[in-house]
Design a protein around this motif. Structure first.
Motif: not given
Length: 365
Positions: A86, A93-96, A99, A114, A142-143, A146, A150
């Motif tokens: 991360l 929020y921005d990490n998710i 991509g 999200i 969170v990982a 993410r 997709k």
């Protein structure tokens, strides 16, 4: 969603061949676990499917399309690693969203996705926080989020829980199982932890030395191990083993070794007279002998170690040069140094050819 086919897949690093003629078909929606000891090739194989490692030979296809030469982003897969990876300066929020922003997805669509994945994984309260403000289990969620956002055809998990403590591993294992039941995405999960494999998998692919040792449901692999390696790898506590030699005795086979005698019928096992075998008995399959003086199908010794497991206790004793373990109710555990005698029924015995390591259990008709 997608099925995955690996056909005659090889991987070599110079002269070292680490994956050899690997063949496997994974059905659409199936949850398959690659299990095996460190160095068996399971993570390398996963990375070839993901496109992070080149394939030396053979073919990998996803949803009917050969992907050998496709970039990872074009394969329709999402991968969750052991390392959460991360961005520490970004909010959750921005990490998710990262991509999708790189893919130029509209902000309104990113926000909608999200909210959906955050609700699924219970991350709504943490979207404004930074990764360092979350626990290990929350960071792993969170990982996963993410990867989920997709909407991939295939999920690939590479030992995602190995950095967590035991309690968090159990919690996250349950969450991953529920997530799969909800999404039904085709999933490959790599682990060396047999408990994760047994509780998560539709099928287990047990690997050794870059090749498949056995493929089957958790119940099939536990109850009918195809090789001595599988029998020794699957099951906690470990299976007990004794070296025996078979001798024909009327309508039965007599198995003798280490001063022990076991008698089995001819219908269950395909045995030859004089065959050198390894006999396996799981600790949970041993019960206190009703007649300790009957030496057939009975193991006797002095209890030299008692391990308390909560409801059960593991009683260890020696038979010849082998240490034997018997799992008994904790309330009925013997004292250390006491004489013990345990028996096992024929249905709970496993036999393997000592030369080939293959099971001699007859196939079910």
């Amino acid at each position: 969603m997608a099925n995955i086919i690996c056909a005659h897949v090889d991987k070599a690093y110079g002269a070292v061949n680490v994956i050899r003629d690997f063949n496997l078909e994974i059905e659409d929606h199936e949850f398959v676990v690659f299990l095996g000891p460190s160095g068996c090739g399971k993570s390398t194989l996963l990375r070839m499917i993901a496109g992070l490692e080149e394939i030396s030979g053979g073919e990998v296809s996803i949803a009917g399309r050969t992907v050998n030469d496709l970039e990872p982003r074009d394969r329709g897969v999402a991968m969750v690693f052991q390392n959460y990876a991360l961005y520490p300066h970004m909010t959750i929020y921005d990490n998710i969203a990262f991509g999708l922003r790189r893919m130029k997805v509209e902000a309104s669509e990113i926000d909608r996705r999200i909210k959906t994945v955050a609700a699924t994984l219970g991350l709504e309260p943490y979207l404004a926080r930074k990764p360092t403000e979350l626990s290990g289990g929350q960071q792993q969620r969170v990982a996963i989020a993410r990867a989920m956002i997709k909407t991939p055809r295939v999920f690939l998990f590479d030992e995602p829980l190995s950095n967590l403590d035991a309690k968090l591993r159990n919690h996250m294992r349950v969450e991953i199982a529920r997530l799969h039941q909800s999404l039904k995405t085709t999933t490959i999960y790599v682990t060396h932890d047999q408990l994760e494999a047994m509780t998560l998998a539709d099928r287990i692919v047990l690997m050794k030395g870059g090749a498949i040792e056995q493929v089957g449901t958790p119940a099939e692999i536990y109850e009918r191990p195809r090789t001595l390696f599988v029998a020794g790898f699957i099951g906690t506590p470990n299976m007990n083993f004794l070296d025996v030699t078979a001798r024909s005795d009327g309508e039965t086979w007599l198995l003798e070794g280490d001063g022990q005698r076991f008698r089995v019928g001819r219908a269950r096992f395909a045995i030859e007279d004089g065959q050198a075998l390894t006999l396996g008995i799981r600790p949970s399959s041993l019960s206190v002998a009703a007649s300790p003086e009957d030496r057939e199908n009975t193991l006797c010794g002095l209890a030299d170690l008692i391990e308390f497991h909560g409801d059960n206790a593991l009683v260890s004793f020696r038979v010849g040069d082998r240490e034997i373990g018997a799992l008994v109710p904790a309330t009925g555990q013997p004292a250390r140094g006491a004489a013990v005698a345990f028996s096992a029924s024929e249905d709970n015995l496993h036999l393997f050819d000592r030369t080939t390591g293959l099971s001699v259990l007859r196939h079910r008709s």
